[in-house]
Write a protein that holds these residues in place. Sequence first.
Motif, PDB file in Angstrom:
ATOM      1  N   ASP A 104       0.803  -1.210   0.000  1.00 21.20           N
ATOM      2  CA  ASP A 104       0.000   0.000   0.000  1.00 21.20           C
ATOM      3  C   ASP A 104       0.844   1.273   0.000  1.00 21.20           C
ATOM      4  O   ASP A 104       0.364   2.330  -0.422  1.00 21.20           O
ATOM      5  N   THR A 105       2.068   1.200   0.477  1.00 20.49           N
ATOM      6  CA  THR A 105       2.905   2.404   0.586  1.00 20.49           C
ATOM      7  C   THR A 105       3.991   2.484  -0.469  1.00 20.49           C
ATOM      8  O   THR A 105       4.685   3.496  -0.544  1.00 20.49           O
ATOM      9  N   GLN A 106       4.151   1.462  -1.281  1.00 23.14           N
ATOM     10  CA  GLN A 106       5.260   1.456  -2.238  1.00 23.14           C
ATOM     11  C   GLN A 106       5.100   2.560  -3.271  1.00 23.14           C
ATOM     12  O   GLN A 106       6.062   3.268  -3.586  1.00 23.14           O
ATOM     13  N   SER A 107       3.883   2.725  -3.812  1.00 23.56           N
ATOM     14  CA  SER A 107       3.690   3.755  -4.837  1.00 23.56           C
ATOM     15  C   SER A 107       3.867   5.150  -4.252  1.00 23.56           C
ATOM     16  O   SER A 107       4.472   6.018  -4.876  1.00 23.56           O
ATOM     17  N   HIS A 108       3.362   5.380  -3.035  1.00 18.22           N
ATOM     18  CA  HIS A 108       3.544   6.697  -2.413  1.00 18.22           C
ATOM     19  C   HIS A 108       5.015   6.958  -2.108  1.00 18.22           C
ATOM     20  O   HIS A 108       5.504   8.074  -2.229  1.00 18.22           O
ATOM     21  N   ARG A 109       5.707   5.911  -1.697  1.00 19.97           N
ATOM     22  CA  ARG A 109       7.122   6.080  -1.383  1.00 19.97           C
ATOM     23  C   ARG A 109       7.908   6.460  -2.624  1.00 19.97           C
ATOM     24  O   ARG A 109       8.804   7.293  -2.591  1.00 19.97           O
ATOM     25  N   GLY A 110       7.552   5.843  -3.776  1.00 17.10           N
ATOM     26  CA  GLY A 110       8.269   6.155  -5.007  1.00 17.10           C
ATOM     27  C   GLY A 110       8.041   7.583  -5.455  1.00 17.10           C
ATOM     28  O   GLY A 110       8.941   8.256  -5.925  1.00 17.10           O
ATOM     29  N   ARG A 111       6.799   8.080  -5.285  1.00 13.24           N
ATOM     30  CA  ARG A 111       6.523   9.464  -5.690  1.00 13.24           C
ATOM     31  C   ARG A 111       7.151  10.454  -4.735  1.00 13.24           C
ATOM     32  O   ARG A 111       7.600  11.522  -5.121  1.00 13.24           O
ATOM     33  N   ALA A 112       7.145  10.118  -3.431  1.00 13.74           N
ATOM     34  CA  ALA A 112       7.679  11.069  -2.458  1.00 13.74           C
ATOM     35  C   ALA A 112       9.197  11.173  -2.551  1.00 13.74           C
ATOM     36  O   ALA A 112       9.780  12.221  -2.338  1.00 13.74           O
ATOM     37  N   GLY A 113       9.860  10.072  -2.879  1.00 13.75           N
ATOM     38  CA  GLY A 113      11.317  10.076  -2.885  1.00 13.75           C
ATOM     39  C   GLY A 113      11.940  10.510  -4.187  1.00 13.75           C
ATOM     40  O   GLY A 113      13.157  10.542  -4.306  1.00 13.75           O
ATOM     41  N   GLY A 114      11.100  10.801  -5.183  1.00 19.94           N
ATOM     42  CA  GLY A 114      11.645  11.224  -6.457  1.00 19.94           C
ATOM     43  C   GLY A 114      12.207  10.038  -7.217  1.00 19.94           C
ATOM     44  O   GLY A 114      11.734   8.905  -7.112  1.00 19.94           O
ATOM     45  N   PRO A 115      13.241  10.234  -7.985  1.00 22.36           N
ATOM     46  CA  PRO A 115      13.828   9.127  -8.759  1.00 22.36           C
ATOM     47  C   PRO A 115      14.333   8.041  -7.832  1.00 22.36           C
ATOM     48  O   PRO A 115      14.951   8.319  -6.803  1.00 22.36           O
ATOM     49  N   SER A 116      14.032   6.828  -8.195  1.00 19.03           N
ATOM     50  CA  SER A 116      14.426   5.715  -7.334  1.00 19.03           C
ATOM     51  C   SER A 116      15.941   5.566  -7.358  1.00 19.03           C
ATOM     52  O   SER A 116      16.616   5.836  -8.350  1.00 19.03           O
ATOM     53  N   ALA A 117      16.463   5.124  -6.221  1.00 17.64           N
ATOM     54  CA  ALA A 117      17.907   4.941  -6.101  1.00 17.64           C
ATOM     55  C   ALA A 117      18.338   3.748  -6.933  1.00 17.64           C
ATOM     56  O   ALA A 117      17.564   2.827  -7.168  1.00 17.64           O
ATOM     57  N   PRO A 118      19.609   3.741  -7.388  1.00 16.32           N
ATOM     58  CA  PRO A 118      20.079   2.583  -8.169  1.00 16.32           C
ATOM     59  C   PRO A 118      20.029   1.317  -7.332  1.00 16.32           C
ATOM     60  O   PRO A 118      20.303   1.329  -6.131  1.00 16.32           O
TER      61      PRO A 118
END
Length: 297
Positions: free
Chosen positions: A270-284
Amino acid sequence: MIATDQIRGPARRARLGRVTAARARRRGRLDAPGLRPLLPVLPASGPGPGALLDLPEIVTPFVMETRAGALRAVGQLRSRLLRDERRAIIRIHAESVRVVTQYDVRDEPSPAALARYGAMVGAWRADAEVCRARAAALTHEANQRLACYWDAVWLTVHTARAEEHRRAEERRRAELRRREAELRRARQQHRLPPVGRTPEAAGAPARAERDRPAYPPFAARPAHWLPGRVTLDDTWDEVDAWLLTGGAPAQDPPPDARTPAVARALEILDTQSHRGRAGGPSAPRPRHAADQGRGTP
């Protein structure tokens, strides 16, 4: 666009059957004499807001029967869902361990595994929502039966009181006419002079009878007064908790208890999509230990 014909059929089927409604009203008329002392007497000037808010909560055998039948049917719906979806629940438990291991232990996000897990959880939630809708329909049907029952009780009690009030008024008027007749006979026998009455005094009794309020002012059963109303418990609001408790009420875990894998996996989902938007570009993505010595092509 939804056609009107597609709505009329379900709306007709959603109404309470004539036989069921007639039986509920009959029980209400039979129980009304025993419930009469519990219902307040409405004032002759009309029921005020306070009089309708002070109505008691009454639980009769019919109310208990209706509630028990509805709750039994709701419980059967939930147990049938858990039985039919037991294989899906087992797969969700197994996949939850994989998701938690991948994200928390290895710290290697896997969108494919999470998508596969999301499909399983989505199918479970869809089936659970269908079950919840059916359970809500059962409670609405039970409340319709209770409404027919209490409507009959309300109407029977106040109709009986109105009839008694009418008979009392007829006896009072008959007594007044008898006394007036006796007074006229006494005056004729003793030849008493008639007592002078002004036009205002002569019209006072008729005006008083005309201004007397009728009893009772017809008032339908208050909509909020439905003793024994059937509602779904709080466990139906959290269908995901059934994966852990099997539909039983969840208890607060102790402070040092570990988070179950299913609960943690659902939180990740449930939080993965929000985490991706909040953190900007995903880390390598971190490289595996076996790939550390390989050169970059």
